[in-house]
Design an enzyme around this catalytic site. Structure first.
Site, PDB file in Angstrom:
ATOM      1  N   HIS A   1     -21.493  -0.444 -10.054  1.00 46.01           N
ATOM      2  CA  HIS A   1     -20.540  -0.111 -10.762  1.00 46.01           C
ATOM      3  C   HIS A   1     -20.719   0.731 -11.442  1.00 46.01           C
ATOM      4  O   HIS A   1     -21.135   0.321 -12.970  1.00 46.01           O
ATOM      5  CB  HIS A   1     -21.316  -1.657 -11.613  1.00 46.01           C
ATOM      6  CG  HIS A   1     -20.926  -2.131 -12.634  1.00 46.01           C
ATOM      7  ND1 HIS A   1     -20.803  -3.421 -12.268  1.00 46.01           N
ATOM      8  CD2 HIS A   1     -19.052  -2.086 -12.910  1.00 46.01           C
ATOM      9  CE1 HIS A   1     -19.669  -4.197 -13.807  1.00 46.01           C
ATOM     10  NE2 HIS A   1     -19.139  -3.200 -14.035  1.00 46.01           N
TER      11      HIS A   1
ATOM     12  N   ARG B   1     -14.108  -7.091 -10.891  1.00 49.08           N
ATOM     13  CA  ARG B   1     -15.240  -8.274 -11.211  1.00 49.08           C
ATOM     14  C   ARG B   1     -15.642  -9.065  -9.700  1.00 49.08           C
ATOM     15  O   ARG B   1     -14.513  -9.131  -8.329  1.00 49.08           O
ATOM     16  CB  ARG B   1     -14.917  -9.214 -12.380  1.00 49.08           C
ATOM     17  CG  ARG B   1     -15.151  -8.500 -13.409  1.00 49.08           C
ATOM     18  CD  ARG B   1     -16.732  -8.348 -13.989  1.00 49.08           C
ATOM     19  NE  ARG B   1     -16.310  -7.396 -15.399  1.00 49.08           N
ATOM     20  CZ  ARG B   1     -16.095  -5.944 -15.723  1.00 49.08           C
ATOM     21  NH1 ARG B   1     -16.060  -5.716 -15.164  1.00 49.08           N
ATOM     22  NH2 ARG B   1     -16.208  -6.538 -16.687  1.00 49.08           N
TER      23      ARG B   1
ATOM     24  N   GLU C   1     -26.028  -8.142  -9.547  1.00 51.12           N
ATOM     25  CA  GLU C   1     -26.520  -7.160  -9.951  1.00 51.12           C
ATOM     26  C   GLU C   1     -27.666  -6.822 -10.298  1.00 51.12           C
ATOM     27  O   GLU C   1     -27.655  -7.892 -11.403  1.00 51.12           O
ATOM     28  CB  GLU C   1     -24.904  -6.094 -10.970  1.00 51.12           C
ATOM     29  CG  GLU C   1     -23.504  -6.426 -10.059  1.00 51.12           C
ATOM     30  CD  GLU C   1     -22.498  -5.451 -10.524  1.00 51.12           C
ATOM     31  OE1 GLU C   1     -22.346  -5.403 -12.262  1.00 51.12           O
ATOM     32  OE2 GLU C   1     -21.265  -5.393 -10.241  1.00 51.12           O
TER      33      GLU C   1
END
Length: 318
Positions: free
Chosen positions: A285, A237, A266
């Site tokens: 991601h 993360r 994000e």
């Protein structure tokens, strides 16, 4: 009985409708697939007003108290995975909204981690782009055999990455707040202190759950302990790493480079330095974005909806 209105959000690749067979819900629901990126609270509230059930991909759209309170029809929120920091589960519970999750495919993130290790240390993007542009060799790649792999976290993902490192002939060391020397030794890994982890690692990979205790754990001091020729990998993360401190370390070449799949915000802002720094390999991601994982997520979302509709919800968030 009226059909439920179900929204499947965060379908950025426009694949959710084909990964699994949603038609099994046809007798109880109408399913809509929404491909928009997250928006402000007012826009999301308007977009989602008519839905009783919403399926989300983990940590893409923020469902905080402000949004949840503006969705009076919402009765069930289903997420991929059993952790989702973007959901205010407490607020949902207070509003009478059930929150359910899914299992996940356990190999996706470790495999991407190792792809990033290889891509970064061997300069694969630069070399491939050089060839595509008509050029040839650009530089000298790094080696892994005999080097030290440091793991910040040795849970299920960290253990898989440890085995990859061992297969490549690397010495593997690890540290986390809860890790003991005995637990590390059980998987053939050496426990070291936090400072020693950063000082000794040639490749340091982050595999912690985001919590208040881990937020900002990789700070300027920790980055300062690293070798100048070391690489940092993060598929866990973004907020575990102090992002401004990392940007400064990369700009000043205090470490050799970083490979990152996760970020503080994000999607990543268009002008963010991670899009432009030449010693950064960044991916959007995609650690959990694989066929097996999507089949697990969406398939079990359907199971969650069916069980909840039958009055026997499963995989309910605690």
């Amino acid at each position: 009985m009226a059909l439920l209105n179900i929204a499947v959000l965060d379908d950025w690749q426009n694949v959710a409708s084909d990964v699994v067979d949603w038609s099994v819900l046809g007798s109880i629901a109408r399913v809509s697939f929404l491909h928009d990126y997250p928006a402000d609270t007012a826009t999301l509230a308007e977009r989602l007003q008519g839905f009783e059930v919403i399926c989300v991909m983990r940590e893409r759209t923020l469902f905080d108290q402000a949004l949840l309170s503006r969705l009076p029809n919402l009765r069930l929120l289903v997420t991929g995975g059993m952790r989702n920091a973007a959901l205010d589960v407490k607020a949902a519970r207070e509003l009478g909204i059930e929150v359910c999750g899914t299992d996940s495919y356990k190999h996706a993130a470790p495999e991407l981690t190792w792809a990033l290790v290889m891509g970064l240390t061997r300069n694969l993007v630069q070399e491939a782009n050089s060839l595509r542009g008509g050029g040839w060799q650009m530089g000298i790649g790094g080696d892994l055999y005999g080097k030290t792999l440091g793991l910040l976290g040795l849970g299920s993902i960290g253990q898989k990455v440890a085995r990859y490192g061992q297969a490549f002939g690397m010495r593997v060391i690890a540290w986390s707040q809860n890790l003991t020397p005995e637990a590390a030794a059980e998987v053939g890994v050496s426990w070291v202190s936090k400072q020693a982890l950063f000082e000794q690692a040639d490749v340091l990979s982050v595999h912690l759950v985001l919590s208040e205790r881990s937020r900002g754990l990789v700070d300027a001091q920790a980055l300062g302990w690293m070798k100048r020729q070391a690489y940092l990998i993060n598929t866990a993360r973004g907020p575990i790493i102090d992002e401004p401190a990392l940007i400064e370390a990369l700009r000043q070449r205090r470490i050799a480079g970083a490979a990152l799949d996760v970020f503080d915000q994000e999607p990543l802002a268009q002008e963010h330095p991670f899009r432009n720094l030449d010693n950064v390999l960044a991916t959007p991601h995609i650690g959990y974005v694989t066929g097996n994982n999507y089949q697990t997520f969406y398939g079990q979302m359907i199971e969650d909806i069916q069980a909840w509709h039958a009055g026997q919800p499963i995989r309910v968030f605690a």
